[in-house]
Enzyme design. Structure first.
Site, mmCIF file in Angstrom:
data_model
loop_
_atom_site.group_PDB
_atom_site.id
_atom_site.type_symbol
_atom_site.label_atom_id
_atom_site.label_comp_id
_atom_site.label_asym_id
_atom_site.label_seq_id
_atom_site.Cartn_x
_atom_site.Cartn_y
_atom_site.Cartn_z
ATOM 1 N N ASN A 166 4.708 0.674 -6.444
ATOM 2 C CA ASN A 166 6.569 0.240 -7.338
ATOM 3 C C ASN A 166 6.948 0.243 -5.719
ATOM 4 O OD1 ASN A 166 9.297 -0.539 -7.997
ATOM 5 N ND2 ASN A 166 9.278 1.425 -7.157
ATOM 6 N N ASP A 212 2.281 9.718 -0.980
ATOM 7 C CA ASP A 212 3.177 8.923 0.593
ATOM 8 C C ASP A 212 1.712 8.057 0.304
ATOM 9 O OD1 ASP A 212 3.641 7.423 2.878
ATOM 10 O OD2 ASP A 212 3.187 8.989 3.671
ATOM 11 N N VAL A 213 2.365 7.033 -0.111
ATOM 12 C CA VAL A 213 1.404 6.204 -0.672
ATOM 13 C C VAL A 213 0.689 5.427 0.878
ATOM 14 C CG1 VAL A 213 2.752 5.212 -2.972
ATOM 15 C CG2 VAL A 213 2.957 4.068 -0.550
ATOM 16 N N TYR A 242 8.656 -8.031 5.803
ATOM 17 C CA TYR A 242 8.957 -8.157 3.984
ATOM 18 C C TYR A 242 7.826 -9.508 3.289
ATOM 19 C CZ TYR A 242 10.526 -6.652 -0.174
ATOM 20 O OH TYR A 242 11.081 -6.366 -1.720
ATOM 21 N N LYS A 284 3.978 -8.860 0.933
ATOM 22 C CA LYS A 284 4.500 -9.301 -0.698
ATOM 23 C C LYS A 284 3.891 -10.111 -0.815
ATOM 24 C CE LYS A 284 7.577 -5.854 -1.562
ATOM 25 N NZ LYS A 284 6.882 -4.852 -2.836
HETATM 26 P P1 NAP Z 1 14.369 1.913 -3.978
HETATM 27 O O1 NAP Z 1 15.184 2.186 -4.607
HETATM 28 O O2 NAP Z 1 14.538 1.712 -2.136
HETATM 29 O O3 NAP Z 1 12.879 2.489 -4.850
HETATM 30 C C1 NAP Z 1 11.956 2.661 -3.616
HETATM 31 C C2 NAP Z 1 11.445 4.659 -3.543
HETATM 32 O O4 NAP Z 1 10.077 4.663 -2.820
HETATM 33 C C3 NAP Z 1 12.400 5.010 -3.336
HETATM 34 O O5 NAP Z 1 12.337 6.537 -3.788
HETATM 35 C C4 NAP Z 1 11.559 5.291 -1.707
HETATM 36 O O6 NAP Z 1 11.850 6.308 -0.972
HETATM 37 C C5 NAP Z 1 9.795 5.638 -2.203
HETATM 38 N N1 NAP Z 1 8.734 5.143 -1.305
HETATM 39 C C6 NAP Z 1 9.233 4.306 -0.140
HETATM 40 N N2 NAP Z 1 8.395 4.870 0.887
HETATM 41 C C7 NAP Z 1 7.360 5.758 0.031
HETATM 42 C C8 NAP Z 1 6.165 5.952 0.475
HETATM 43 N N3 NAP Z 1 5.153 5.470 1.677
HETATM 44 N N4 NAP Z 1 5.140 6.524 -0.763
HETATM 45 C C9 NAP Z 1 6.099 6.242 -1.651
HETATM 46 N N5 NAP Z 1 7.110 6.438 -2.589
HETATM 47 C C10 NAP Z 1 7.793 6.085 -1.475
HETATM 48 O O7 NAP Z 1 13.787 0.956 -3.834
HETATM 49 P P2 NAP Z 1 13.867 -0.777 -4.765
HETATM 50 O O8 NAP Z 1 15.220 -1.692 -4.904
HETATM 51 O O9 NAP Z 1 13.491 0.158 -6.344
HETATM 52 O O10 NAP Z 1 12.211 -1.329 -4.961
HETATM 53 C C11 NAP Z 1 11.099 -1.155 -5.679
HETATM 54 C C12 NAP Z 1 10.697 -2.170 -5.204
HETATM 55 O O11 NAP Z 1 11.367 -2.929 -5.514
HETATM 56 C C13 NAP Z 1 10.215 -2.098 -3.985
HETATM 57 O O12 NAP Z 1 8.628 -2.500 -3.576
HETATM 58 C C14 NAP Z 1 11.085 -3.050 -3.487
HETATM 59 O O13 NAP Z 1 10.092 -4.475 -2.135
HETATM 60 C C15 NAP Z 1 10.611 -4.228 -5.043
HETATM 61 N N6 NAP Z 1 11.753 -5.652 -4.433
HETATM 62 C C16 NAP Z 1 13.112 -4.761 -5.071
HETATM 63 C C17 NAP Z 1 14.189 -6.004 -4.964
HETATM 64 C C18 NAP Z 1 15.731 -5.602 -5.374
HETATM 65 O O14 NAP Z 1 16.099 -6.718 -4.917
HETATM 66 N N7 NAP Z 1 16.089 -3.965 -5.100
HETATM 67 C C19 NAP Z 1 13.695 -7.028 -4.709
HETATM 68 C C20 NAP Z 1 12.304 -7.731 -4.840
HETATM 69 C C21 NAP Z 1 11.367 -6.193 -4.688
HETATM 70 P P3 NAP Z 1 12.883 6.645 0.175
HETATM 71 O O15 NAP Z 1 14.045 6.074 -0.792
HETATM 72 O O16 NAP Z 1 13.121 7.381 1.220
HETATM 73 O O17 NAP Z 1 12.302 5.098 1.045
#
Ligand code: NAP
Length: 258
Positions: free
Chosen positions: A88, A61-62, A154, A158
């Protein structure tokens, strides 16, 4: 790579983090797959093993510095050091700022910003111990600079990631460790699929200059470039991978200056 080096990816059990972990393993890195959900990190580690790569599944848990330290202790015990950190892990909580609780504000900032600080702080001595060429890549967001209502916490988190990326880059430059951010646009992942209804998808397709949503692998491609030797002279930068979303100030369906 001459000999296997270690990369750590947080939030690697899903979406962009999983694509980064798999991509790094394909490049020959041993990958520490860290996620708050042990089942998710185990799934990604299994994908890497199936492809003949080396992976260590970690429950981290980060937002908890003790959990972060335990994760790094496991990595050092198993592999001895760290060359690359991909910060990430991130969460979304949609609310107007005026209605946001203390708890929800802190949760978003704790995971998205403080978590990256905890991970970087623990990684720095290990990156330094590897000599020059260490890399940190922080996953930011296009919403660090443009935003929409309901995204206040959010966007604040960021924006902080971009600022911390520059601060870390300056502090680590004397050790020839680069620190950059990748700012994804709108990417189809388990995080966003529930939000990207057909109407929302259509609206994004009209607003994104390239005309389509992104895929997690395209973000991983940018991360792989920034950790590569070819990117050795790039530090403190935020690379937008968003189909041009952040530069689009056009006024659609309006004759103006044409
Ligand atoms: P995702 O599919 O929800 O993957 C994120 C992973 O991080 C999930 O497995 C999540 O677990 C885990 N996580 C959450 N809280 C955590 C914690 N405290 N410690 C360790 N792991 C944790 O999201 P994603 O879309 O791939 O996003 C990844 C990154 O890209 C994030 O930083 C997000 O803000 C950024 N981002 C995404 C998008 C987009 O359009 N997808 C756009 C801009 C930026 P849970 O499922 O239990 O939460």
């Amino acid at each position: 790579m001459a000999s296997a080096q270690t990369a750590v990816v947080t939030g690697a059990g899903s979406g962009i983090g999983q694509a980064c972990a798999v991509g790094l393993a394909r490049q020959g890195y041993r990958v520490a797959v860290a996620d708050v959900r042990p089942d998710a990190s185990a799934t990604t580690a299994a994908m890497i093993h199936e492809q003949g790569g080396e992976a260590l599944s970690l429950a981290v848990d980060v937002s908890d510095s003790a959990s972060v330290q335990r994760g790094f202790d496991r990595i050092v015990g198993q592999w001895g050091g760290v060359k690359v950190l991909v910060n990430n892990a991130g969460i979304v909580h949609q609310s107007l700022l005026e209605h946001l609780s203390d708890e929800d504000w802190h949760r978003v900032l704790d995971v998205n910003l403080t978590g990256m600080f905890y991970m970087a702080r623990a990684a720095i001595p290990l990156l330094r111990a590897e000599g020059s060429g260490g890399r940190i890549v922080n996953i930011s967001s296009v919403l660090s600079t443009v935003t929409r209502p309901l995204n206040g916490p959010y966007s604040a988190s960021k924006g902080g990631v971009n600022a911390m990326t520059r601060a870390l880059a300056l502090e680590l430059a004397p050790s020839c460790i680069t620190v950059n951010a990748v700012a994804p646009g709108h990417i189809l992942t388990p995080l966003t699929v529930p939000m990207f209804t057909p109407a929302v998808t259509r609206a994004f397709e009209e607003r994104i200059p390239l005309g389509y949503l992104g895929q997690a692998e395209w973000i991983a491609d940018a991360v792989l470039f920034l950790v590569s030797p070819e990117a050795h002279y790039i530090t403190g930068q935020v690379l937008f991978v968003d189909g041009g979303y952040n530069i689009n100030g056009d006024l659609p369906n309006l004759e103006f200056g044409r």
